[in-house]
Design a protein around this motif. Structure first.
Motif, short mmCIF file in Angstrom:
data_model
loop_
_atom_site.label_atom_id
_atom_site.label_comp_id
_atom_site.label_asym_id
_atom_site.label_seq_id
_atom_site.Cartn_x
_atom_site.Cartn_y
_atom_site.Cartn_z
N GLY A 148 0.84 -1.20 0.00
CA GLY A 148 0.00 0.00 0.00
C GLY A 148 0.87 1.24 0.00
N GLU A 149 0.73 2.06 1.02
CA GLU A 149 1.52 3.29 1.13
C GLU A 149 2.57 3.17 2.22
OE1 GLU A 149 -0.72 6.89 1.18
OE2 GLU A 149 -1.99 6.25 -0.46
N THR A 150 3.07 1.95 2.42
CA THR A 150 4.11 1.70 3.42
C THR A 150 5.14 0.73 2.84
OG1 THR A 150 2.94 -0.19 4.40
CG2 THR A 150 2.50 1.99 5.35
N LEU A 151 6.26 0.63 3.53
CA LEU A 151 7.28 -0.37 3.23
C LEU A 151 7.37 -1.30 4.42
CD1 LEU A 151 9.96 1.99 1.71
CD2 LEU A 151 8.59 0.31 0.47
N VAL A 152 7.38 -2.60 4.17
CA VAL A 152 7.35 -3.59 5.24
C VAL A 152 8.60 -4.45 5.20
CG1 VAL A 152 6.06 -5.56 6.18
CG2 VAL A 152 4.83 -3.67 5.10
N CYS A 153 9.18 -4.69 6.36
CA CYS A 153 10.31 -5.61 6.49
C CYS A 153 9.73 -6.98 6.86
CB CYS A 153 11.28 -5.15 7.58
SG CYS A 153 12.62 -6.34 7.87
N ASP A 154 10.01 -7.99 6.03
CA ASP A 154 9.49 -9.33 6.31
C ASP A 154 10.25 -10.03 7.43
OD1 ASP A 154 7.39 -9.33 4.47
OD2 ASP A 154 8.72 -9.89 2.83
N GLU A 155 11.39 -9.48 7.84
CA GLU A 155 12.16 -10.09 8.92
C GLU A 155 11.70 -9.60 10.30
OE1 GLU A 155 16.76 -10.10 10.22
OE2 GLU A 155 16.31 -10.80 8.18
N CYS A 156 11.72 -8.29 10.52
CA CYS A 156 11.34 -7.75 11.84
C CYS A 156 9.89 -7.25 11.86
CB CYS A 156 12.29 -6.64 12.25
SG CYS A 156 12.14 -5.12 11.29
N HIS A 157 9.27 -7.17 10.69
CA HIS A 157 7.87 -6.78 10.51
C HIS A 157 7.59 -5.32 10.84
CE1 HIS A 157 7.05 -10.93 9.69
NE2 HIS A 157 7.61 -11.26 10.83
N ARG A 158 8.65 -4.49 10.87
CA ARG A 158 8.41 -3.05 11.02
C ARG A 158 7.76 -2.54 9.74
NH1 ARG A 158 13.15 -3.55 14.07
NH2 ARG A 158 13.10 -2.39 16.01
N VAL A 159 6.93 -1.52 9.92
CA VAL A 159 6.23 -0.90 8.80
C VAL A 159 6.67 0.56 8.72
CG1 VAL A 159 3.98 -0.31 7.84
CG2 VAL A 159 4.28 -2.46 9.09
N TYR A 160 7.33 0.91 7.63
CA TYR A 160 7.86 2.26 7.44
C TYR A 160 6.89 3.07 6.58
CZ TYR A 160 12.16 0.26 9.20
OH TYR A 160 13.10 -0.35 9.99
N PRO A 161 6.53 4.27 7.02
CA PRO A 161 5.60 5.10 6.25
C PRO A 161 6.26 5.72 5.02
CG PRO A 161 6.36 6.31 8.16
CD PRO A 161 6.95 4.92 8.26
N ILE A 162 5.44 6.07 4.06
CA ILE A 162 5.88 6.84 2.90
C ILE A 162 5.06 8.12 2.91
CG2 ILE A 162 6.05 6.92 0.38
CD1 ILE A 162 6.09 3.84 0.42
N HIS A 163 5.72 9.28 2.99
CA HIS A 163 5.04 10.57 3.01
C HIS A 163 5.40 11.35 1.76
CE1 HIS A 163 3.62 10.08 7.10
NE2 HIS A 163 4.84 9.80 7.50
N ASP A 164 4.39 11.73 0.99
CA ASP A 164 4.60 12.50 -0.24
C ASP A 164 5.63 11.85 -1.15
OD1 ASP A 164 2.75 14.48 0.55
OD2 ASP A 164 4.30 15.49 1.73
N GLY A 165 5.60 10.52 -1.25
CA GLY A 165 6.50 9.78 -2.12
C GLY A 165 7.89 9.56 -1.56
N ILE A 166 8.11 9.93 -0.31
CA ILE A 166 9.43 9.80 0.31
C ILE A 166 9.35 8.75 1.43
CG2 ILE A 166 11.26 10.97 1.60
CD1 ILE A 166 10.23 13.58 0.27
N PRO A 167 10.10 7.64 1.28
CA PRO A 167 10.12 6.64 2.35
C PRO A 167 10.81 7.19 3.60
CG PRO A 167 11.04 5.76 0.31
CD PRO A 167 10.89 7.22 0.13
N ILE A 168 10.17 7.01 4.75
CA ILE A 168 10.73 7.45 6.03
C ILE A 168 11.33 6.21 6.70
CG2 ILE A 168 10.28 8.65 8.20
CD1 ILE A 168 9.71 10.31 5.63
N LEU A 169 12.64 6.03 6.53
CA LEU A 169 13.30 4.80 7.00
C LEU A 169 14.02 5.01 8.33
CD1 LEU A 169 14.68 3.46 3.62
CD2 LEU A 169 12.57 2.88 4.81
N LEU A 170 13.34 5.63 9.24
CA LEU A 170 13.86 5.82 10.59
C LEU A 170 13.19 4.79 11.50
CD1 LEU A 170 13.56 9.70 10.73
CD2 LEU A 170 15.64 8.36 10.36
N PRO A 171 13.98 3.92 12.13
CA PRO A 171 13.36 2.91 12.99
C PRO A 171 12.43 3.50 14.05
CG PRO A 171 15.63 2.33 12.59
CD PRO A 171 15.42 3.72 12.01
N ASP A 172 12.73 4.69 14.55
CA ASP A 172 11.87 5.33 15.56
C ASP A 172 10.52 5.76 14.97
OD1 ASP A 172 13.81 4.97 17.46
OD2 ASP A 172 14.57 7.02 17.34
#
Length: 63
Positions: free
Chosen positions: A26-50
């Motif tokens: 959808g509008e997120t990026l998902v890690c299949d290992e740790c299952h964290r879900v990273y948001p995408i804002h205005d087409g920019i992935p926010i890859l900050l674990p916090d």
């Protein structure tokens, strides 16, 4: 949400030591290992674990 396929190929989870690739869900990026879900804002992935949602905070279909 459309991310450049070349960008998606190189994105990896910053929270995992072995840096697994991220999957577009959808509008997120998902890690299949740790299952964290990273948001995408205005087409920019926010890859900050916090900023990532933890698995217990989501209802993402884990594969």
């Amino acid at each position: 949400m459309v991310l450049d396929p070349k960008l998606l190929e190189i994105l990896a989870c910053p929270a995992c030591d072995d840096r697994p690739p991220l999957r577009l869900e959808g509008e997120t990026l998902v890690c299949d290992e740790c299952h964290r879900v990273y948001p995408i804002h205005d087409g920019i992935p926010i890859l900050l674990p916090d900023e990532a949602l933890q698995p217990e905070q989501t209802d993402v279909n884990h594969q």
